[in-house]
Design an enzyme around this catalytic site. Structure first.
Site, short mmCIF file in Angstrom:
data_model
loop_
_atom_site.label_atom_id
_atom_site.label_comp_id
_atom_site.label_asym_id
_atom_site.label_seq_id
_atom_site.Cartn_x
_atom_site.Cartn_y
_atom_site.Cartn_z
N ASN A 11 -16.33 5.83 -6.09
CA ASN A 11 -16.33 4.88 -7.38
C ASN A 11 -16.61 3.50 -6.65
O ASN A 11 -17.86 2.98 -7.84
CB ASN A 11 -14.94 4.08 -7.80
N LYS A 17 0.49 -1.14 -0.24
CA LYS A 17 -0.08 -0.05 0.25
C LYS A 17 0.77 1.37 -0.40
O LYS A 17 2.21 0.89 0.71
CB LYS A 17 -1.30 0.10 1.69
N ASP A 37 -7.13 4.71 -4.94
CA ASP A 37 -7.72 4.34 -3.58
C ASP A 37 -8.58 5.40 -3.64
O ASP A 37 -8.25 6.61 -4.54
CB ASP A 37 -6.49 4.57 -2.51
#
Length: 448
Positions: A243, A129, A169
């Site tokens: 999204n 990440k 993200d």
């Protein structure tokens, strides 16, 4: 939370001591270690051979400054992060988050979760990440471009199609991915599938934008059908309006449900007639405005400042798709008292431990994030496959593969929970099923 296994408790104590001031990371590790207690009782070699202790320590943490110039000509400096957590089953894979709340602890929590989520997909991708405390909100396209270029100038030396493949993200959408990929291509002089979530004209996959929201509904539907139920005729509340929320709304509606609420960081809308998704897409994807603008399109709907109140709306299915720890124990109990039948997490760790306990105690079907929102990274891995083969699959082909992956995740997590004496506990089942594939690989490698 105190663990019953003293060896696991010692590892948890070390995690807290080594990572002070990182509550999200502590929470994520504690949940996983709790789930693994019956596993290490049967398989003590996961402790004695150091697998668990290695698992909770990132393989690599990259932290760097990101200087960029704003439209007024002033130099701004942000922090950038990439945590390459575990590559036991494949190259690091996980999104980039651009948000003021980002710090090392958040990225470690997300990267740790990603290990198990990626494993659950059945695809060969490890956990990672990254992100920055940069806030793209209120910035011009030129400012976002300059920031992304500066960010990638450093990050490009640490990633690659067979090393580490970032994606989007929170705060990182199609615009940001385009700028990041362009800078990577310019510096490295190579055209490769190093980022996912790319535009369709330069290597992106059909159905990627919809994948996390669609996948969330596919696994929720499988969870419901296992109990002889479905989305048909259900009332659904979804937090968020990015999204994940938008396409969860789209798929839930196509499955016969009525979605009545969405939110953003300022507040939430309630439309008992059913959300006008075309209006939301225009507001969020085209105009980039706040969700309160929905009242322009549907004056009869209501808008409420603040986010937590969204969970006071009675519903059959709740899909939290905003951010971590957004459902408190109090909110969970309110949902239960209002008759919620199923909760599935579209965001990463959106329910507090107290909230999860409240849902499970009440017999509410609960799909944890690492299983329920794995559709996005699964489709990112499918994008990687297409890039490697220089092929492009149709929307229907990708969607069919996604649907199959989400069904398998549910059944594998349910089976793992049952095999270890916790039937119906998908939190434990997802952690165990995700861990076993990674843990077996780490055993095979020895100390490394």
């Amino acid at each position: 939370m105190t663990l019953h296994n003293p060896a696991l408790q010692a590892i948890m104590d070390k995690v807290i001591a080594r990572n002070p001031g990182e509550p999200e990371f502590h929470q994520a590790v504690s949940e996983v270690l709790t789930s693994l207690e019956p596993v290490v009782e049967r398989r003590p070699e996961f402790i004695t051979r150091g697998v668990i202790e290695e698992l909770v320590e990132p393989e690599r943490i990259i932290k760097f400054r990101v200087p960029w110039v704003d439209d007024a000509g002033n130099v701004q400096v942000n922090r950038g992060f990439r945590v390459q957590f575990n590559s036991a089953i494949g190259p690091y894979k996980g999104g980039l988050r651009f948000h003021p709340s980002v710090y090392e602890g958040i990225i470690k929590f997300l990267g740790f979760e990603q290990i198990f989520k990626n494993s659950l997909t059945g695809l060969p991708i490890g956990g990672g990440k990254g992100g920055s405390d940069f806030d793209p909100k209120g910035k011009s396209d030129a400012e976002v471009m300059r920031f992304c270029q500066s960010f990638m100038t450093e990050l490009c030396r640490h990633i690659g199609a067979d090393v580490d493949v970032p994606a989007g993200d929170i705060g990182v959408g199609a615009r940001e991915i385009g700028y990041l990929f362009g800078q990577y291509k310019r510096i490295r002089n190579e055209y490769t599938g190093v980022l996912t979530g790319k535009g369709l004209t330069y290597g992106g996959s059909l159905a990627r934008k919809e994948a996390t929201g669609y996948g969330l509904c596919y696994i929720s539907d499988e969870m419901l059908r296992d109990q002889g139920d479905s989305f048909e005729g259900k009332t659904v509340v979804i937090s968020g309006s990015g999204n994940v929320a938008i396409y969860a709304c789209e798929k839930a509606t196509s499955l016969g449900a009525t979605v009545v609420a969405l939110s953003d960081s300022n507040g939430y809308i309630y439309d008992p007639k059913g959300i006008d998704l075309a209006a939301v897409k225009k507001i969020k994807e085209v105009e980039r405005k706040r969700i309160k603008e929905y009242l322009v399109y549907r004056p009869d709907a209501t808008y409420t400042e603040g986010c937590s109140g969204i969970w006071s709306i009675p519903c059959d299915i709740a899909l939290p798709c905003a951010t971590q720890n957004e459902i408190s124990e109090e909110s969970a109990k309110l949902l239960v008292s209002n008759g919620v039948k199923a909760v599935a997490e579209g965001a990463n760790m959106p329910s507090t431990p107290g909230a999860i306990q409240a849902f499970q105690s009440a017999g509410v079907l609960f799909g944890p994030a690492k299983a329920a929102n794995a559709g996005g990274v699964a489709t990112s891995a499918l994008e990687m496959s297409q890039n490697s083969m220089r092929l492009s699959w149709t929307f229907e082909e990708v969607d069919e593969k996604l649907h199959g992956i989400m069904r398998n995740i549910y059944h594998n997590a349910a089976k793992a929970a049952s095999d270890y004496g916790m039937a119906g506990n998908l939190v434990a089942g997802a952690n165990i099923a995700g861990f076993l594939k990674v843990g077996e690989s780490m055993l095979a490698y020895g100390v490394c």
